[in-house]
Design a protein around this motif. Structure first.
Motif, PDB file in Angstrom:
ATOM      1  N   GLN A   3      10.642   1.065  -7.928  1.00 37.95           N
ATOM      2  CA  GLN A   3      10.775   0.012  -6.921  1.00 37.95           C
ATOM      3  C   GLN A   3      12.091  -0.744  -7.056  1.00 37.95           C
ATOM      4  N   GLU A  49       8.055   5.026  -5.846  1.00 40.74           N
ATOM      5  CA  GLU A  49       7.056   4.085  -6.328  1.00 40.74           C
ATOM      6  C   GLU A  49       6.934   2.941  -5.316  1.00 40.74           C
ATOM      7  N   TRP A  50       5.710   2.705  -4.854  1.00 37.55           N
ATOM      8  CA  TRP A  50       5.489   1.617  -3.890  1.00 37.55           C
ATOM      9  C   TRP A  50       4.087   1.060  -4.112  1.00 37.55           C
ATOM     10  N   LYS A  51       3.996   0.067  -4.979  1.00 32.48           N
ATOM     11  CA  LYS A  51       2.679  -0.432  -5.384  1.00 32.48           C
ATOM     12  C   LYS A  51       2.608  -1.942  -5.516  1.00 32.48           C
ATOM     13  N   ALA A  60       1.608  -0.945   0.237  1.00 31.04           N
ATOM     14  CA  ALA A  60       1.377  -1.095  -1.203  1.00 31.04           C
ATOM     15  C   ALA A  60      -0.118  -1.280  -1.489  1.00 31.04           C
ATOM     16  N   ASN A  61      -0.781  -2.128  -0.710  1.00 28.25           N
ATOM     17  CA  ASN A  61      -2.207  -2.371  -0.923  1.00 28.25           C
ATOM     18  C   ASN A  61      -3.041  -1.110  -0.759  1.00 28.25           C
ATOM     19  N   ASP A  62      -2.636  -0.273   0.191  1.00 31.25           N
ATOM     20  CA  ASP A  62      -3.395   0.947   0.488  1.00 31.25           C
ATOM     21  C   ASP A  62      -2.967   2.136  -0.371  1.00 31.25           C
ATOM     22  N   LEU A  63      -1.962   1.934  -1.242  1.00 33.95           N
ATOM     23  CA  LEU A  63      -1.368   3.041  -2.012  1.00 33.95           C
ATOM     24  C   LEU A  63      -1.055   4.216  -1.083  1.00 33.95           C
ATOM     25  N   GLN A  94       2.208   8.235  -1.487  1.00 32.35           N
ATOM     26  CA  GLN A  94       1.861   9.122  -2.594  1.00 32.35           C
ATOM     27  C   GLN A  94       2.864  10.254  -2.777  1.00 32.35           C
TER      28      GLN A  94
END
Length: 590
Positions: free
Chosen positions: A137, A158-160, A238-241, A244
């Motif tokens: 990120q 990466e996105w979390k 980010a909330n929903d992941l 991927q």
């Protein structure tokens, strides 16, 4: 006897000859190592910046680069890097910039300075490409300003969202029968929490969440501006992941495409007009620093730029520390130097010794009486790092600098139970007064000793508040209300009056020039570079290399989180019996 003298004189002569030859050989080696390289940028050059490399405040020299079979150069400091990117804007040899975006270990304020410099570079219409295999990120935060940002098709972004996680040792200390005996002033002063609680206190949870929200909001806003995606959508991803794979990141417009390294290089060659069978002339930022004269300045007047990075400690301090005695001498030197018309003090520290912070504060206040002093905040300027800064003429910070943490603590572990019940070790002795053995790890503190130490901590906190109130022109009551050990971002610090302006190192230097009414000047940097010969004679390289190897071995053996725990425990020794103005242990934002 004659035979003995004969052999003795022959041996002595051989020793002298060997010593003389050795000196010449050493001089030759040192001369070849320290000689300035004749470095050329070449045509159709692309400035190469690897974001995975740590960026320190001051240039890190690599004196043995010339002896290596590989191409190696010094590592520019942050201000150097920003100025190099600025210089590249008008350098006809540089056609664009290539960002290697895998990981990024640097702090948010450092990322902000580099990112802003790249945004200025973009205005020249020269290109910026960014590429990574697995993109973190923070690497993406810098890289998303690129004209084209690509990722390996089988890699990912990466996105979390962000998180802060602390490690707590209280249960382990209880099992070992170790009483940490903690004293602190400031309800948000959470540096001792890992030793007195098994989870975050409500106060610490509040400040950590608000700090994290501020950093994350800026991350989303800047990303939204560059990628034309609203912040609500970015937060939901980010909330929903939802991210991927690289394809997901492309689908949601975070990346331009998934491409392999050779495909990106082929596109660059086409853009540069280079034949596909030829290599791209990538110029690493360190090589570029060695090739060009990017430091402007003229005239006899000077602005002193003092870099202070690391923990604040008493005495001279070591590599990567801010020694109170050493930095007091730097400030005293520039105060008496008539060619120095103003001072910029660059601080990147989460604090440390309260006494060392007070001593540096004192010297800054003395310098300010005779010439302007501007403070520039890096990733951190908190607790002791803020203490020493608060009497400046003006304070600059990045919006995501971590600052504040105006509070004090002390810790004196009692290990008598551990030694007796776990190891079978006991202590005994004599003394001339009731409290002569304090502090001691072999006995608990009495009630009167506890009151004595708490009074000392409260007194230092009162002094800290007074320094901030007087230096910032704030009422004591108001300062106390925003202090209490609480941490803030630079942008919140500006709203609260802890910071004057949001800006980078160059903004601080420009301000110093205006206050000193300078039109022409040169920047003189401290600490001054140490010659390679001096480092050899002092054993610097050997010690530094040994320490680095040792730390790398520990990290490899116990992993990243284990290494953080090791550093946290190692830090206990430095805090024992000494009042500390310091940030919480390992405030790592991920």
């Amino acid at each position: 006897m004659r035979q003995f003298l004969k052999f003795f004189l022959a041996s002595l002569l051989a020793l002298i000859v060997f010593a003389v030859v050795g000196v010449f050989i050493l001089a030759g080696v040192v001369g070849s190592v320290t000689a300035k390289k004749d470095v050329q940028v070449g045509e159709k050059a692309v400035l190469f910046i690897d974001l995975s490399k740590p960026i320190r405040e001051q240039k890190q020299e690599n004196p043995i680069a010339d002896l290596s079979s590989e191409e190696q150069y010094d590592a520019p400091g942050l201000y150097d890097m920003v100025r190099l990117i600025k210089y590249a804007e008008t350098d006809s040899s540089i056609k664009g910039i290539y960002l290697k975006c895998n990981d990024n270990p640097n702090g948010f304020a450092t990322c902000e300075e580099v990112r802003n410099a790249l945004l200025e570079f973009k205005k020249t219409k020269k290109f910026i490409y960014a590429y990574g295999d697995m993109m973190s990120q923070k690497a993406y935060y810098v890289g998303n300003i690129a004209d084209k940002i690509y990722c390996n098709p089988k890699g990912g972004l990466e996105w979390k969202g962000f998180s802060i996680q602390y490690m707590f040792f209280k249960n382990a200390l209880d099992k070992l029968e170790i009483d940490p005996q903690i004293f602190y002033a400031g309800k948000f002063k959470s540096a001792t929490e890992p030793f007195r609680a098994d989870k975050m206190t409500d106060a610490n949870r509040l400040q950590s969440q608000e700090l994290l929200n501020d950093l994350y909001e800026r991350f989303l806003l800047n990303t939204a501006e560059q990628r034309s995606v609203d912040t609500a959508s970015l937060h939901k991803l980010a909330n929903d992941l939802a991210i991927q794979s690289t394809n997901d990141a492309v689908k949601y417009k975070l990346l331009d495409a998934g491409k392999y390294d050779d495909e990106v290089k082929a596109e660059l060659k086409e853009k540069l007009g280079v034949k596909q069978e030829n290599k791209i002339n990538f110029v690493p930022i360190g090589k570029y620093e060695a090739a060009v004269n990017f430091k402007d300045g003229s005239g006899s007047d000077r602005i002193a730029l003092i870099y202070a990075q690391g923990d604040i400690v008493d005495g001279k301090g070591g590599e990567g520390q801010i020694g109170g005695e050493k930095f007091r001498m730097y400030l005293r030197k520039v105060r008496y130097d008539n060619s120095v018309k103003a001072v910029v003090f660059r601080i990147n520290s989460g604090g440390g010794s309260a006494l060392a912070s007070e001593n540096i504060w004192r010297e800054i206040s003395l310098v300010r009486k005779v010439k302007p002093v501007i403070l520039s905040f890096g990733d951190y300027a908190a607790s002791g790092g803020y203490y020493l800064s608060c009497d400046a003429d003006s304070i600059f910070a990045e919006p995501n600098t971590i600052t504040g943490s105006i509070g004090v603590f002390s810790m004196m572990p009692n290990l008598s139970g551990f030694f007796k019940n776990k190891l079978g070790v006991t202590f005994d002795g004599v003394k001339t007064a009731e409290h002569a053995s304090v502090p001691s790890i072999s006995q608990p503190l009495s009630d009167i000793e506890r009151r004595f130490i708490q009074n000392d901590v409260d007194s230092i906190y009162f002094t800290f508040l007074t320094r901030v109130s007087d230096g910032r022109g704030l009422s004591f009551a108001y300062t106390d209300s925003i202090a209490q050990g609480r941490v803030w971002t630079g942008s919140k610090g500006k709203e609260l009056g802890l910071v004057d302006r949001l800006g980078n190192i160059q903004d601080a230097v420009d301000c110093a020039a205006r206050m000193a009414k300078l039109k022409e000047y040169r920047v003189k940097e401290y600490p001054e570079p140490v010659s390679f010969l001096d480092k050899l004679l002092s054993g610097f390289q050997k010690v530094t290399k040994a320490n680095t190897v040792k730390e790398d071995m520990i990290k490899e053996e116990v992993g990243e989180e284990g290494y953080r725990a090791y550093n946290s425990l190692k830090g206990i020794k430095a805090m024992m019996g000494m009042a500390q103005a310091k940030l919480p242990f390992e405030m790592i934002v991920e």
